[in-house]
Design a protein around this motif. Structure first.
Motif, PDB file in Angstrom:
ATOM      1  N   ILE A  46      -7.159  -5.226  14.221  1.00 18.14           N
ATOM      2  CA  ILE A  46      -6.106  -4.619  13.169  1.00 18.14           C
ATOM      3  C   ILE A  46      -6.788  -3.342  12.976  1.00 18.14           C
ATOM      4  O   ILE A  46      -7.959  -3.281  12.472  1.00 18.14           O
ATOM      5  CB  ILE A  46      -5.822  -5.382  12.035  1.00 18.14           C
ATOM      6  N   TYR A  47      -6.326  -2.271  13.395  1.00 19.85           N
ATOM      7  CA  TYR A  47      -6.787  -0.790  13.272  1.00 19.85           C
ATOM      8  C   TYR A  47      -6.525  -0.043  12.029  1.00 19.85           C
ATOM      9  O   TYR A  47      -6.836   1.087  11.829  1.00 19.85           O
ATOM     10  CB  TYR A  47      -6.499  -0.047  14.834  1.00 19.85           C
ATOM     11  N   GLY A  48      -5.301  -0.578  11.435  1.00 21.04           N
ATOM     12  CA  GLY A  48      -4.833   0.183  10.306  1.00 21.04           C
ATOM     13  C   GLY A  48      -3.752  -0.440   9.888  1.00 21.04           C
ATOM     14  O   GLY A  48      -3.059  -1.417  10.113  1.00 21.04           O
ATOM     15  N   VAL A  49      -3.088   0.314   8.669  1.00 21.94           N
ATOM     16  CA  VAL A  49      -2.094  -0.232   7.806  1.00 21.94           C
ATOM     17  C   VAL A  49      -1.168   0.864   7.660  1.00 21.94           C
ATOM     18  O   VAL A  49      -1.392   1.927   7.426  1.00 21.94           O
ATOM     19  CB  VAL A  49      -2.502  -0.612   6.424  1.00 21.94           C
ATOM     20  N   VAL A  50       0.375   0.410   7.915  1.00 17.66           N
ATOM     21  CA  VAL A  50       1.336   1.483   7.743  1.00 17.66           C
ATOM     22  C   VAL A  50       2.070   0.718   6.252  1.00 17.66           C
ATOM     23  O   VAL A  50       2.462  -0.200   6.344  1.00 17.66           O
ATOM     24  CB  VAL A  50       2.383   1.408   8.680  1.00 17.66           C
TER      25      VAL A  50
ATOM     26  N   VAL B  96       0.737  -1.390   0.075  1.00 18.67           N
ATOM     27  CA  VAL B  96       0.092   0.012   0.001  1.00 18.67           C
ATOM     28  C   VAL B  96       1.009   1.111  -0.062  1.00 18.67           C
ATOM     29  O   VAL B  96       2.091   1.295   0.516  1.00 18.67           O
ATOM     30  CB  VAL B  96      -0.954  -0.089   1.247  1.00 18.67           C
ATOM     31  N   LYS B  97       0.241   2.227  -0.710  1.00 18.16           N
ATOM     32  CA  LYS B  97       0.958   3.664  -0.554  1.00 18.16           C
ATOM     33  C   LYS B  97       0.916   4.235   0.566  1.00 18.16           C
ATOM     34  O   LYS B  97       1.646   5.052   1.151  1.00 18.16           O
ATOM     35  CB  LYS B  97       0.597   4.298  -1.964  1.00 18.16           C
ATOM     36  N   SER B  98      -0.294   4.481   0.988  1.00 17.32           N
ATOM     37  CA  SER B  98      -0.705   5.757   2.161  1.00 17.32           C
ATOM     38  C   SER B  98      -1.001   4.717   3.343  1.00 17.32           C
ATOM     39  O   SER B  98      -1.073   3.454   3.304  1.00 17.32           O
ATOM     40  CB  SER B  98      -1.997   6.257   1.844  1.00 17.32           C
ATOM     41  N   ASN B  99      -0.562   5.422   4.406  1.00 18.76           N
ATOM     42  CA  ASN B  99      -1.043   4.898   5.889  1.00 18.76           C
ATOM     43  C   ASN B  99      -2.609   5.003   5.822  1.00 18.76           C
ATOM     44  O   ASN B  99      -3.359   5.864   5.346  1.00 18.76           O
ATOM     45  CB  ASN B  99      -0.657   5.669   6.980  1.00 18.76           C
ATOM     46  N   ILE B 100      -3.219   3.927   6.363  1.00 19.75           N
ATOM     47  CA  ILE B 100      -4.823   3.706   6.406  1.00 19.75           C
ATOM     48  C   ILE B 100      -5.428   3.524   7.540  1.00 19.75           C
ATOM     49  O   ILE B 100      -4.477   2.604   8.305  1.00 19.75           O
ATOM     50  CB  ILE B 100      -5.315   2.682   5.271  1.00 19.75           C
ATOM     51  N   PHE B 101      -6.253   4.408   8.150  1.00 17.36           N
ATOM     52  CA  PHE B 101      -6.934   3.669   9.487  1.00 17.36           C
ATOM     53  C   PHE B 101      -8.234   3.313   9.241  1.00 17.36           C
ATOM     54  O   PHE B 101      -9.033   4.043   8.440  1.00 17.36           O
ATOM     55  CB  PHE B 101      -6.946   5.236  10.066  1.00 17.36           C
ATOM     56  N   PHE B 102      -8.835   2.226   9.717  1.00 19.46           N
ATOM     57  CA  PHE B 102      -9.872   1.680   9.344  1.00 19.46           C
ATOM     58  C   PHE B 102     -11.102   2.113  10.030  1.00 19.46           C
ATOM     59  O   PHE B 102     -12.505   1.879   9.636  1.00 19.46           O
ATOM     60  CB  PHE B 102      -9.855   0.019   9.871  1.00 19.46           C
ATOM     61  N   SER B 103     -11.017   2.763  11.104  1.00 17.36           N
ATOM     62  CA  SER B 103     -12.263   3.154  12.075  1.00 17.36           C
ATOM     63  C   SER B 103     -12.150   4.716  12.350  1.00 17.36           C
ATOM     64  O   SER B 103     -11.421   5.106  13.087  1.00 17.36           O
ATOM     65  CB  SER B 103     -12.230   2.367  13.438  1.00 17.36           C
ATOM     66  N   LYS B 104     -13.061   5.428  11.725  1.00 18.92           N
ATOM     67  CA  LYS B 104     -13.280   6.855  12.042  1.00 18.92           C
ATOM     68  C   LYS B 104     -13.638   7.108  13.521  1.00 18.92           C
ATOM     69  O   LYS B 104     -13.395   8.124  14.044  1.00 18.92           O
ATOM     70  CB  LYS B 104     -14.018   7.263  10.937  1.00 18.92           C
ATOM     71  N   THR B 105     -14.252   6.264  14.030  1.00 15.07           N
ATOM     72  CA  THR B 105     -14.865   6.500  15.212  1.00 15.07           C
ATOM     73  C   THR B 105     -13.853   6.534  16.250  1.00 15.07           C
ATOM     74  O   THR B 105     -13.510   7.477  17.062  1.00 15.07           O
ATOM     75  CB  THR B 105     -15.736   5.363  15.958  1.00 15.07           C
TER      76      THR B 105
END
Length: 400
Positions: free
Chosen positions: A122-126, A49-58
């Motif tokens: 898992i809360y996101g991707v780096v 993945v190119k970008s850091n992604i966070f899965f939960s907006k809450t």
């Protein structure tokens, strides 16, 4: 230091290298990260993945993440549209390593639901930011990530092979050779994707030279950003990377999607995932556009595939509840009556709460002829009708 003003990941105390343990779940690299001073939460570290992604907006809101704009992303199926907010300036703390001025895409809804697939929250991707400036070694044998000083590793370490790597869209690609069971030996440009749990994936739409093996199974190949992938799974005879030969590699052949045009534009034929990468020690050296490879402890182990016919997913990681998300037709489990959405209460008399998802996956790949006994609940469990309790046994049998 001046470099610390540039977004990136840096050592808090300058040294030649820093080691960070990671959580190994089916050879995926998971590291607890403190975001903006929070308690550590699990992130998948992913070269794909190119970008850091966070899965939960809450949860992102609870962590004080600020947003500047909205984006619509097209998922991997080429159709699903995901809405996300851009959060431009966050601090990621990994202990001796910190990520400063880190931008992240915060999904409005968690479409990936990786907890169901991996078995732990898992809360996101780096992504690329972690790998871009410093050589990074992933040691699957010891579940350790080593980050080197940017000026280190001018020469290759003892025992490692150096292989040219090309960055396309901030993702690493290497040139390999694939010997198919049927069809020609082909050169293949492959994405190295630490966040994918397959061994090898080949996109048939990229070249007519990719030929399906004589034995394949139709299956759900998993979920990527914004879409479920379906297709076939089989084997290739051999994958060769800089003289390292991986034999009998389990290979996914996804169906063509609207996203296929994007794949074709990169010039790649597919990707290498964790099921192959976990057999080597690998150093990603983005600044010098190379990867360094060395045989790991599992290098000579055969590539195993599920022998039950079941795909198990997590209903609740906290409460250790598992359910059947796929039953392959005419497989050992289906022939004995296991059905979709059955909840697993115990396996071989061991209650479900003693199991991890990765352990169940390994058990179902373990040994042809092994007897598996599942205790299951079937039905809705409404007040009017309690779920049916069943005990079903089947014998593991090789499908590929």
């Amino acid at each position: 230091m001046m470099a610390a003003q540039v977004p990136g990941f840096y050592m808090k105390n300058e040294s030649r290298r820093v080691k960070i343990p990671f959580i190994d779940s089916n050879s995926l690299v998971i590291i607890p990260v403190s975001v903006n001073g929070s308690e550590p939460i699990n992130f998948l570290f992913d070269t794909g993945v190119k970008s850091n992604i966070f899965f939960s907006k809450t949860i992102a809101d609870e962590l004080g993440m600020q947003y500047t704009r909205k984006l619509n992303l097209v998922g991997a199926d080429g159709q699903t549209v995901l809405s996300a907010s851009v959060s431009p300036n966050n601090h990621f703390d990994l202990g001796e390593i910190e990520g400063i001025y880190q931008a992240a895409l915060v999904l409005d809804e968690d479409f990936l639901e990786l907890e169901k697939v991996i078995g732990i929250p898992i809360y996101g991707v780096v992504g690329h930011e972690f790998f871009k400036s410093n050589p990074v070694k992933i040691d699957y044998d010891n579940a350790e990530v080593t980050i080197y000083r940017s000026s280190a590793l001018k020469w290759k370490p003892f025992g490692f092979r150096s292989m040219p790597m090309e960055l396309i869209g901030n993702k690493p690609y290497v040139n390999t050779t694939i010997r198919q069971i049927e069809g020609p030996e082909i050169p293949a440009k492959l994405l190295i994707d630490t966040g994918a749990n397959h061994g090898l994936l080949l996109n048939r739409e990229t070249t007519d030279e990719i030929v399906l093996p004589p034995l394949t199974l139709e299956t759900d190949l998993g979920r990527s950003l914004g879409g479920d992938l379906f297709g076939l799974v089989g084997r290739v005879r051999r994958v060769e990377m800089q003289g390292l030969k991986f034999r009998g590699v389990i290979t996914s052949y996804p169906d063509q999607t609207e996203f296929s045009d994007v794949i074709i534009e990169t010039g790649r034929q597919g990707s290498i995932g964790a099921e192959l990468l976990n057999r080597i020690k690998i150093i990603f050296d983005y600044p010098r556009e190379r990867v360094l490879l060395k045989k790991g402890a599992k290098f000579s182990e055969q590539f195993d595939y599920d022998m039950s016919g079941l795909m198990i997913r997590v209903l609740s990681a906290e409460n250790k509840r598992f359910y059947v998300s796929q039953v392959r037709e005419n497989s050992p489990a289906s022939l004995q009556g296991v059905q979709l959405y059955d909840e697993i209460v115990a396996i071989n008399k061991v209650p479900a709460y003693f199991w991890e998802l990765a352990d169940i996956t390994n058990l179902f790949r373990s040994e042809e002829g092994r007897v598996i006994t599942l205790e299951i609940l079937r039905g809705t469990g409404t007040e009017e009708e309690a779920p049916e309790k069943l005990r079903i046994s089947f014998v593991l049998k090789k499908q590929l």
